[in-house]
Design an enzyme around this catalytic site. Structure first.
Site, PDB file in Angstrom:
ATOM      1  N   GLU A 221     -36.364  36.047 -43.820  1.00 35.21           N
ATOM      2  CA  GLU A 221     -36.315  34.933 -44.769  1.00 35.21           C
ATOM      3  C   GLU A 221     -34.968  35.004 -45.467  1.00 35.21           C
ATOM      4  O   GLU A 221     -34.778  35.816 -46.375  1.00 35.21           O
ATOM      5  CB  GLU A 221     -37.479  35.041 -45.764  1.00 35.21           C
ATOM      6  CG  GLU A 221     -38.851  34.936 -45.117  1.00 35.21           C
ATOM      7  CD  GLU A 221     -39.121  33.576 -44.507  1.00 35.21           C
ATOM      8  OE1 GLU A 221     -38.620  32.573 -45.046  1.00 35.21           O
ATOM      9  OE2 GLU A 221     -39.821  33.508 -43.479  1.00 35.21           O
ATOM     10  N   CYS A 256     -33.082  30.899 -52.980  1.00 31.76           N
ATOM     11  CA  CYS A 256     -32.665  30.592 -51.615  1.00 31.76           C
ATOM     12  C   CYS A 256     -32.813  29.112 -51.281  1.00 31.76           C
ATOM     13  O   CYS A 256     -32.158  28.621 -50.363  1.00 31.76           O
ATOM     14  CB  CYS A 256     -33.451  31.442 -50.620  1.00 31.76           C
ATOM     15  SG  CYS A 256     -35.250  31.270 -50.786  1.00 31.76           S
TER      16      CYS A 256
END
Length: 487
Positions: A221, A256
């Site tokens: 991720e 993110c």
């Protein structure tokens, strides 16, 4: 808890012993039952409820994260993930029946989800509670034993996990290892059945290289430069509020999926900039460095990384709002920049902070080339009422996820996968996708001893070949001959 104490270092031998203990627990079948999985989830749900204050304090210590953000973006999402998994666990564990092919008639077929084994979760510092517990929930739901390595850059949250998690879950199957690079290296040297890493691409490559030595599957991720396309036909007042809270209301841009840059037309840019200025002042006051509603920058290294971007030649003079910094408090104000050079650091690298460049184009369709010239992002956003433009965006932009007329909210939908593509990540999780990420889908075909097709056995003849070709092509006549003709 596993890890360093005053007299002990978590080295390769300690890592090896930890994995060995977990593998013994897994092989004993402890983690595979519904009852064990449900009990661990119930324990985590209790932890979230009973330790909410301690979690909030740890996040405040690590990031000066506002209490509202801590609850909305970490505690509530972790609770939702846990309760959603508990509600659906029996259904997810149940074998999935699938059609049987004519070539295997008579037979039955199913897909059985089985746990991978002993897995490693390496977490990130920016959402240190959620990004630790969420993949651990996925590992547990799928029936694995798991080691959690929280980020040492968020030490208060890491210490909290090491202290309280063993009080709520089975510590013979679920362990926490604290530490930095040496401890992570010792863990990566072990053989795992899956590694789940959240962080940046540089470390992601190290994790993937270590995993490759044992052909260990990985979920990565990561991140990237998430664009926001803003059309001139939008409800501007609503759009700028959503952009602002998705950027600065998400850990002050240290997320993110936070917007990394905006693209709009040259003619609309002045209106957009002015609306953002008004909204930022309303949200964070005339002196945002004093706002209690903005997280601080995580540490001095990242602070300098961000200020280096701002100080670069031909960039500092592009600031149209903000730009104030306070190194002592590790605070940087929300900052807007207009038309920075495309070859500048701020446009080449993921920002991961409160800086937001605005790029202008003659027409919005020109933005697709800009977006696609960069690595595929974790998220991409578009604000428009134009359905044709929306569809072109969906068709032309590849990203981990896309959200129309809002920012970041797609991760709250547990029916959607959350993950990257290309350099923004490998694999996805959330909801059942977490269960799938930590499961092996085992194909099972079951037959009795009836229904023998003599044509499949040597010696081969033209007649057998004709029957088998017909069977493969779905011919009922061939099926009848295969089952009933004697050879």
């Amino acid at each position: 808890m596993e890890g360093k104490t005053s007299n002990e270092v978590f080295n390769r031998e300690k890592a090896e012993a930890t994995v060995k203990e977990l593998r013994q627990s897994f092989r004993a079948g402890k983690t595979k039952t519904y009852e064990w999985r449900a009990a661990q989830l119930e324990g985590i749900a209790r932890l979230i409820k009973e330790k909410e204050s301690e979690i909030t304090q740890a996040l405040r210590s690590d990031l000066a994260k506002p209490e509202m953000e801590s609850y909305l973006h970490e505690i509530s999402l972790a609770k939702s993930a846990c309760l959603f998994a508990l509600k659906n666990l029996k259904k997810w564990m149940k074998p999935e029946k699938v059609p049987a092919a004519i070539t295997t008639f008579p037979s039955s077929a199913q897909i059985v989800s089985e746990p991978l084994g002993v897995v490693l979760v390496i977490s990130a510092w920016n959402y240190p509670f959620l990004l630790s517990i969420d993949p651990v929930i996925g590992a547990i739901v799928a029936g694995n034993a798991v080691v959690l390595k929280p980020s040492e850059i968020a030490p208060a949250t890491s210490e909290l996990f090491a202290k309280i998690l063993p009080e709520y879950v089975d510590s013979s199957c679920i362990k926490v290892v604290e530490g930095g690079v040496p401890e992570t290296t010792a863990l990566l040297e072990q053989k795992w059945d899956k590694i789940f890493y959240t962080g940046n691409g540089k470390v992601g490559r190290i994790v993937m290289a270590a995993a490759a030595k044992n052909l260990t599957p990985v979920s990565l991720e990561l991140g990237g430069k998430s664009p926001v396309l803003v059309d001139s036909d939008v409800n501007l007042k609503v759009a700028v509020k959503r952009i602002a809270v998705g950027k600065w209301g998400c850990n002050n841009g240290q997320a993110c999926i936070a917007p990394d840059y905006i693209i709009t037309t040259k003619s609309f840019a002045p209106q957009l900039v002015e609306a953002l200025k008004v909204t930022l002042e309303r949200f964070y006051g005339k002196n945002p460095l004093e706002s209690a509603d903005l997280s601080r920058i995580v540490n001095l290294n990242h602070f300098k990384h961000l200020t280096d971007m701002l100080d670069e030649e031909n960039v500092s003079d592009k600031i149209v709002c903000g730009g104030q910094t306070d190194e002592k408090q590790l605070k940087i104000a929300p900052t807007l920049l207009l038309d920075v050079p495309h070859d500048s650091l701020i446009m080449k690298n993921e920002i991961f902070g409160p800086l937001l460049p605005i790029v202008t184009v003659d027409k919005l369709e020109d933005s697709f080339e800009i977006i696609n010239s960069k690595s595929k992002p974790l998220a991409a956003y578009i604000f428009t009422k134009n359905k044709k433009l929306e569809q072109e965006f969906l068709s032309n932009v590849s990203a981990g996820g896309i959200l129309v007329n809002d920012v970041a909210l797609h991760l709250a939908n547990l029916y959607l996968p959350f993950g990257g593509v290309g350099e923004s990540g490998i694999g996805a999780y959330h909801g059942k996708f977490s269960f799938d990420a930590f499961s092996h889908k085992k194909a099972v075909l079951s037959r009795g001893f009836a229904g023998e097709a003599g044509a499949r056995y040597p010696p081969y003849t033209p007649e057998k070949q004709w029957i088998l070709k017909g069977l493969i092509n779905g011919s009922i006549v061939a099926l009848f001959l295969a089952l009933f003709k004697r050879f």
